[in-house]
Scaffold this active site. Sequence first.
Site, short mmCIF file in Angstrom:
data_model
loop_
_atom_site.label_atom_id
_atom_site.label_comp_id
_atom_site.label_asym_id
_atom_site.label_seq_id
_atom_site.Cartn_x
_atom_site.Cartn_y
_atom_site.Cartn_z
CE LYS A 78 -2.66 -2.49 -0.79
NZ LYS A 78 -3.16 -2.45 -2.16
N GLY A 80 2.22 2.32 -2.88
CA GLY A 80 2.26 2.81 -4.27
C GLY A 80 2.92 1.82 -5.22
CB THR A 81 3.08 -1.92 -5.14
OG1 THR A 81 3.13 -1.84 -3.72
CG2 THR A 81 3.99 -2.99 -5.66
CB THR A 82 -0.60 -0.20 -8.41
OG1 THR A 82 -1.01 -1.04 -7.34
CG2 THR A 82 -1.35 -0.54 -9.67
CD1 TRP A 83 2.13 6.05 -10.46
CD2 TRP A 83 2.45 6.90 -8.40
NE1 TRP A 83 2.36 7.40 -10.58
CE2 TRP A 83 2.56 7.93 -9.34
CE3 TRP A 83 2.62 7.19 -7.04
CZ2 TRP A 83 2.83 9.26 -8.96
CZ3 TRP A 83 2.87 8.50 -6.67
CH2 TRP A 83 2.98 9.51 -7.61
CG HIS A 137 4.95 -6.52 -0.75
ND1 HIS A 137 4.93 -5.23 -1.21
CD2 HIS A 137 3.77 -7.07 -1.17
CE1 HIS A 137 3.80 -5.02 -1.88
NE2 HIS A 137 3.10 -6.10 -1.87
NE ARG A 159 0.32 6.60 0.32
CZ ARG A 159 -0.90 6.28 -0.05
NH1 ARG A 159 -1.25 4.99 -0.11
NH2 ARG A 159 -1.79 7.20 -0.36
CB SER A 167 -3.56 2.80 1.76
OG SER A 167 -3.75 2.23 0.50
NE ARG A 293 -8.12 4.23 0.24
CZ ARG A 293 -8.21 5.35 0.95
NH1 ARG A 293 -9.38 5.85 1.26
NH2 ARG A 293 -7.12 5.96 1.40
P1 A3P Z 1 -4.93 4.92 -1.29
O1 A3P Z 1 -5.59 3.72 -0.66
O2 A3P Z 1 -4.41 5.88 -0.27
O3 A3P Z 1 -5.78 5.58 -2.30
P2 A3P Z 1 -0.24 -0.43 -3.66
O4 A3P Z 1 -0.17 -0.21 -5.13
O5 A3P Z 1 1.11 -0.56 -3.01
O6 A3P Z 1 -1.18 -1.53 -3.36
O7 A3P Z 1 -0.80 0.92 -3.04
C1 A3P Z 1 -2.14 1.31 -3.27
C2 A3P Z 1 -2.23 2.78 -3.01
O8 A3P Z 1 -1.61 3.49 -4.10
C3 A3P Z 1 -3.66 3.25 -2.95
O9 A3P Z 1 -3.65 4.38 -2.07
C4 A3P Z 1 -3.92 3.63 -4.39
O10 A3P Z 1 -5.01 4.49 -4.57
C5 A3P Z 1 -2.60 4.32 -4.73
N1 A3P Z 1 -2.34 4.35 -6.18
C6 A3P Z 1 -2.59 3.40 -7.10
N2 A3P Z 1 -2.23 3.80 -8.32
C7 A3P Z 1 -1.73 5.05 -8.18
C8 A3P Z 1 -1.20 6.00 -9.11
N3 A3P Z 1 -1.14 5.74 -10.40
N4 A3P Z 1 -0.76 7.19 -8.61
C9 A3P Z 1 -0.83 7.44 -7.29
N5 A3P Z 1 -1.34 6.59 -6.37
C10 A3P Z 1 -1.78 5.39 -6.81
#
Ligand code: A3P
Length: 327
Positions: A78, A80-83, A137, A159, A167, A293
């Site tokens: 949580k 910002g892995t996806t980003w 992770h 983060r 998150s 989210r």
């Molecule tokens: P929030 O729950 O605060 O919105 P992970 O990718 O590590 O699982 O983290 C998920 C968090 O990164 C979530 O935060 C999600 O909304 C946010 N997130 C996903 N894609 C993103 C992007 N492209 N830019 C910024 N934040 C992003």
Amino acid sequence: MSSSGSGQLSDESDSNMQPAEDDCERLMSSLPVEKGWVDRLCQFQGFWISPRKLRDVLTCQRRFQAQHTDVLLVTNPKSGTTWLKAIVFALMNRFRYPFADDNHPLLSHNPHVLVPFLRAELHVDGQVPSPRIIATHLPHHSLPDSVKDSPCKLVYLCRNPSDTFVSLWHFTNKIRSNGSGTEAVSLEESFDQFIGGVSVYGPYWDHVLGYWKASLESPERVSFLKYEGLKEQPKVQVSKLAEFLGRPFSSEEEANGALDGILKLCSFENLSNLEVNKTGTLASGEDFNNFFRRGEVGDAKNHLSPHMMEKLNQVIQEKLYGYGLKF
Ligand code: A3P
């Protein structure tokens, strides 16, 4: 075997370097166990992990063969892995897939599909195109030896703890409700566990500090980024990241807006609104939309009381004291 979660395993089942089921069961029964937010958590090598994932971790530690050209993306869940997966995929593959390409893979595939997590089967040659981008992770001290001994690059994204916690709490409750209609876990109960150090892959501070120290010791190998920094100065941060990965942006690329294009492609607004990310599901069962989210800095204050914020800050300050890392 240790009862403090150090996680020693016998070498009995070593023929294919995969621990046998029995061996795992025996190890598990010796580990400290706590109630987790979704599943139970056991403490292995000092970090907390779901027992379901333990065998995979053990196999990875034994079998994964790092390649010199690998890029490992590491995060606390949580953070910002996806980003990060999207950004590094777009950056490393930008000549093969130009950012403005209507068929860019990020438009039709979730970043978690394009950049897999480190797992036992990844040792199979050719499964991930080279140079491989792989996420994990795992805490620094628990990385497979082949990674520790390799010159491959590590990118760590952290983060701030309060947003990470909130998150994680939201994500956990989504997973719980997706599953068997299980009741939501309360914010207060989760908070107490988090500040007590019990969180998946945590304690949070040990995870962050492990990579912080590694980045200070080997800055050419480990890049330490902050989610908040990426939000605040995306161009500066991603340009530095490109240099770190040996793929700096040329002046020609700067002129044609490649960096801006990649940032826009990977933005929360763009990715979260793509059909694939609204409707798709990972092979492991999580809906892609659970990974998007709000994507903002500071959302925690909408959930945590001032007293909770203060308590968390205090714990974090104590744990990080003297290391020069601040949030
Ligand atoms: P929030 O729950 O605060 O919105 P992970 O990718 O590590 O699982 O983290 C998920 C968090 O990164 C979530 O935060 C999600 O909304 C946010 N997130 C996903 N894609 C993103 C992007 N492209 N830019 C910024 N934040 C992003």
